[in-house]
Design an enzyme around this catalytic site. Sequence first.
Site, mmCIF file in Angstrom:
data_model
loop_
_atom_site.group_PDB
_atom_site.id
_atom_site.type_symbol
_atom_site.label_atom_id
_atom_site.label_comp_id
_atom_site.label_asym_id
_atom_site.label_seq_id
_atom_site.Cartn_x
_atom_site.Cartn_y
_atom_site.Cartn_z
ATOM 1 N N ARG A 27 30.626 42.254 39.532
ATOM 2 C CA ARG A 27 31.423 41.450 40.451
ATOM 3 C C ARG A 27 30.701 41.204 41.771
ATOM 4 O O ARG A 27 31.091 40.325 42.541
ATOM 5 C CB ARG A 27 32.752 42.148 40.739
ATOM 6 C CG ARG A 27 33.677 42.198 39.538
ATOM 7 C CD ARG A 27 34.837 43.123 39.790
ATOM 8 N NE ARG A 27 35.692 42.667 40.872
ATOM 9 C CZ ARG A 27 36.882 42.127 40.687
ATOM 10 N NH1 ARG A 27 37.353 41.975 39.485
ATOM 11 N NH2 ARG A 27 37.614 41.738 41.707
ATOM 12 N N TRP A 71 32.594 44.449 48.898
ATOM 13 C CA TRP A 71 31.872 43.199 49.188
ATOM 14 C C TRP A 71 32.355 42.812 50.579
ATOM 15 O O TRP A 71 33.508 42.417 50.760
ATOM 16 C CB TRP A 71 32.245 42.144 48.149
ATOM 17 C CG TRP A 71 31.449 40.892 48.174
ATOM 18 C CD1 TRP A 71 30.231 40.672 47.608
ATOM 19 C CD2 TRP A 71 31.845 39.645 48.746
ATOM 20 N NE1 TRP A 71 29.846 39.368 47.802
ATOM 21 C CE2 TRP A 71 30.814 38.720 48.493
ATOM 22 C CE3 TRP A 71 32.973 39.205 49.458
ATOM 23 C CZ2 TRP A 71 30.868 37.376 48.926
ATOM 24 C CZ3 TRP A 71 33.024 37.886 49.881
ATOM 25 C CH2 TRP A 71 31.975 36.998 49.614
ATOM 26 N N ASN A 97 41.462 46.091 47.814
ATOM 27 C CA ASN A 97 40.893 44.737 47.684
ATOM 28 C C ASN A 97 41.842 43.779 48.370
ATOM 29 O O ASN A 97 43.056 43.956 48.267
ATOM 30 C CB ASN A 97 40.831 44.304 46.216
ATOM 31 C CG ASN A 97 39.748 45.010 45.451
ATOM 32 O OD1 ASN A 97 38.981 45.762 46.015
ATOM 33 N ND2 ASN A 97 39.692 44.748 44.156
ATOM 34 N N LYS A 472 23.195 26.157 39.751
ATOM 35 C CA LYS A 472 22.620 27.335 39.090
ATOM 36 C C LYS A 472 21.293 27.727 39.737
ATOM 37 O O LYS A 472 21.007 28.904 39.942
ATOM 38 C CB LYS A 472 22.393 27.064 37.598
ATOM 39 C CG LYS A 472 23.643 27.161 36.772
ATOM 40 C CD LYS A 472 24.149 28.595 36.699
ATOM 41 C CE LYS A 472 25.557 28.672 36.113
ATOM 42 N NZ LYS A 472 26.619 28.122 36.941
ATOM 43 N N GLU A 475 21.956 29.285 43.057
ATOM 44 C CA GLU A 475 22.674 30.553 42.920
ATOM 45 C C GLU A 475 21.780 31.695 42.456
ATOM 46 O O GLU A 475 21.819 32.789 43.022
ATOM 47 C CB GLU A 475 23.797 30.308 41.901
ATOM 48 C CG GLU A 475 24.735 31.449 41.652
ATOM 49 C CD GLU A 475 25.824 31.075 40.638
ATOM 50 O OE1 GLU A 475 25.635 30.126 39.850
ATOM 51 O OE2 GLU A 475 26.864 31.749 40.632
HETATM 52 C C1 AGP Z 1 29.294 29.836 38.847
HETATM 53 O O1 AGP Z 1 28.006 30.083 38.408
HETATM 54 C C2 AGP Z 1 29.717 30.495 40.058
HETATM 55 N N1 AGP Z 1 29.462 31.871 40.043
HETATM 56 C C3 AGP Z 1 30.997 30.049 40.712
HETATM 57 O O2 AGP Z 1 30.778 28.755 41.171
HETATM 58 C C4 AGP Z 1 32.315 30.062 39.904
HETATM 59 O O3 AGP Z 1 32.275 29.081 38.919
HETATM 60 C C5 AGP Z 1 33.480 29.828 40.880
HETATM 61 O O4 AGP Z 1 33.543 30.889 41.785
HETATM 62 C C6 AGP Z 1 34.802 29.643 40.191
HETATM 63 O O5 AGP Z 1 35.191 30.783 39.478
HETATM 64 P P1 AGP Z 1 36.387 30.745 38.462
HETATM 65 O O6 AGP Z 1 36.037 29.793 37.373
HETATM 66 O O7 AGP Z 1 36.523 32.157 37.987
HETATM 67 O O8 AGP Z 1 37.598 30.275 39.221
#
Ligand code: AGP
Length: 595
Positions: A27, A71, A97, A472, A475
Amino acid sequence: MCGIVGYIGERAAQPVLINCLKRLEYRGYDSCGIALLGGYTEIYKDAVRIEALEKSLQPNDSVIGIGHTRWATHGKPSEVNAHPHSDCSGKIAVVHNGVIENYMQLREQLTGEGHVFSSETDTEVIPHLIEKYYDRNLEQAVSRALNEITGSYAFITIHADSGELILSRKDSPLIIGIGDGEYFVASDVPAVLDYTDRVIYLEDGDLAAITKQGISITNNNERVTRVEDRVPWTVEEAQKAGYEHFMIKEIHEQPKVIRNTFAGHISALESEVELGLKNKEMGFSNILILACGTSYHAALIGKHVIQKLTQVPVTVDIASEFNYSESVLGNTLVMVITQSGETADCMKALKKAKELGCYTLVITNVVGSSAARIADDVLYIKAGPEISVAATKSFVAQLVMLYLFALSRSSIDVRSRASLIAELRQLPNKIHEILNREEDIAEQGRYLAGYENAFFVARGISYPVALEGALKVKEIAYIHAEGYAAGELKHGPFALLTPETPVIAIATRDNTYETILANIKEIKARESPVVAIAEDGDDEIGKYVDAVIRIPSVDPLFAPTTAVVALHLLAYYTAKERGCSIDMPRNLAKSVTVE
Ligand code: AGP
């Protein structure tokens, strides 16, 4: 995002908590910690990886404990800001959280009453509030503390004088895993899969007390029962199975995932799609799709597909932006796409859509997730646990579900529908063909790794694929990449084209092909290197570009599904060449539970 775990039972809590925390590593986190209950409360925490924390621990036979991966939101990553947090007596420990919105005001008030704070976090007000109200009944003290807290939370608390776990949630997920004479608490199902597949999903406002003897749950001071569910995922699915990273494992799972997604939805005669929605008669004048990140890119492709096959107008909005819009929705189906089903921006948008009286449909991967539970209807993509922060297999599964949705409501004739269904059934084989060409794509990834800036361009239904390719690469490879509609480059970004700015152009042979070829020539004239994603049998494209990544031909409607697999592989090998932390990119989290 933060992860929380808890244990109460017969075995030593420490190794269980550490193992559960390791299952939540994906996560994303910057600090971690645990608290164990003996005759007193012991806390071990720091801004370190879980392995380092584990090494620093002495054996401990306590059978009750809580743990956390943090985080950072309020206060930088540091030992003092890491969870668990404690009160003045040192008897209480809390992992949390979410965000306590009124923490400044509570902190001031508690400080005035003599409480001493040591961290910069919002969380620390929780143990102090519990301490304030504690009178030999932890559950009651927590209940009184909750009356004063506004914001979102999932938390667990323990007290040295009380052999129980007390937990509560509001707008942040929390589950209880049920073992044999033992209980596991976690913010996310994969944390407990090593021990049990029996879970209870807590609802907003639930306050649970867990002892070794059992669980009691209240909501609004009323005793409630929550049904036990079986998790449809296995431990093996949540492991790397010999792959170097979860991301590459998940890319390779895509053929199987697609088959799972459409399993049971296609009629015996292969001409009808049945989704099993509660409201089959849905008749809407338009559809609004809301999502974030990669799921938003799936939504943009879904718009093309649904409009083409059903003639129903579709608009797409970023979930967080919809939350600020003065929407007049009328007879609208609001569809929310979210892999995790927990994204805070999506949850807020979903609640707003419900308040506006819209029928809501969620497309998600996670059974029992918050979004799945509050929407009017839900479609599960059945992609299995996606551990890598970068979404890959869930994106392809979302696309397949959007194809199925559009086909189930399509206004096209039976024969055309049957032919599209037949083509959809072929997608797993087509993706296998791309996976067989992995080394060619890896070579292009190693090439792209040498640059700091890149453009991804496409037109029409493939434009969102360009956005996804760029996301991607940003990221996981930390390259500044922009996804652009190819026609827009000349309206500004052309100024950035140099031999140091490679352009990845998606040029599949649909109605945009000739125009994108013209765009590629314009780009080459500015001396940018161009790598094309093009179909087998396209002998033209090679004349104009520096390299071609080949993908098999499919109906143009399905081309995003194949092109994106090539881009996910490209991003993976680019990141690998650059030595990046592929499954857990810096600063990112898998499930974004804060706005
Ligand atoms: C994708 O590679 C990302 N990590 C991110 O954009 C993700 O798609 C976004 O946070 C949405 O998440 P979800 O589909 O769980 O809502």
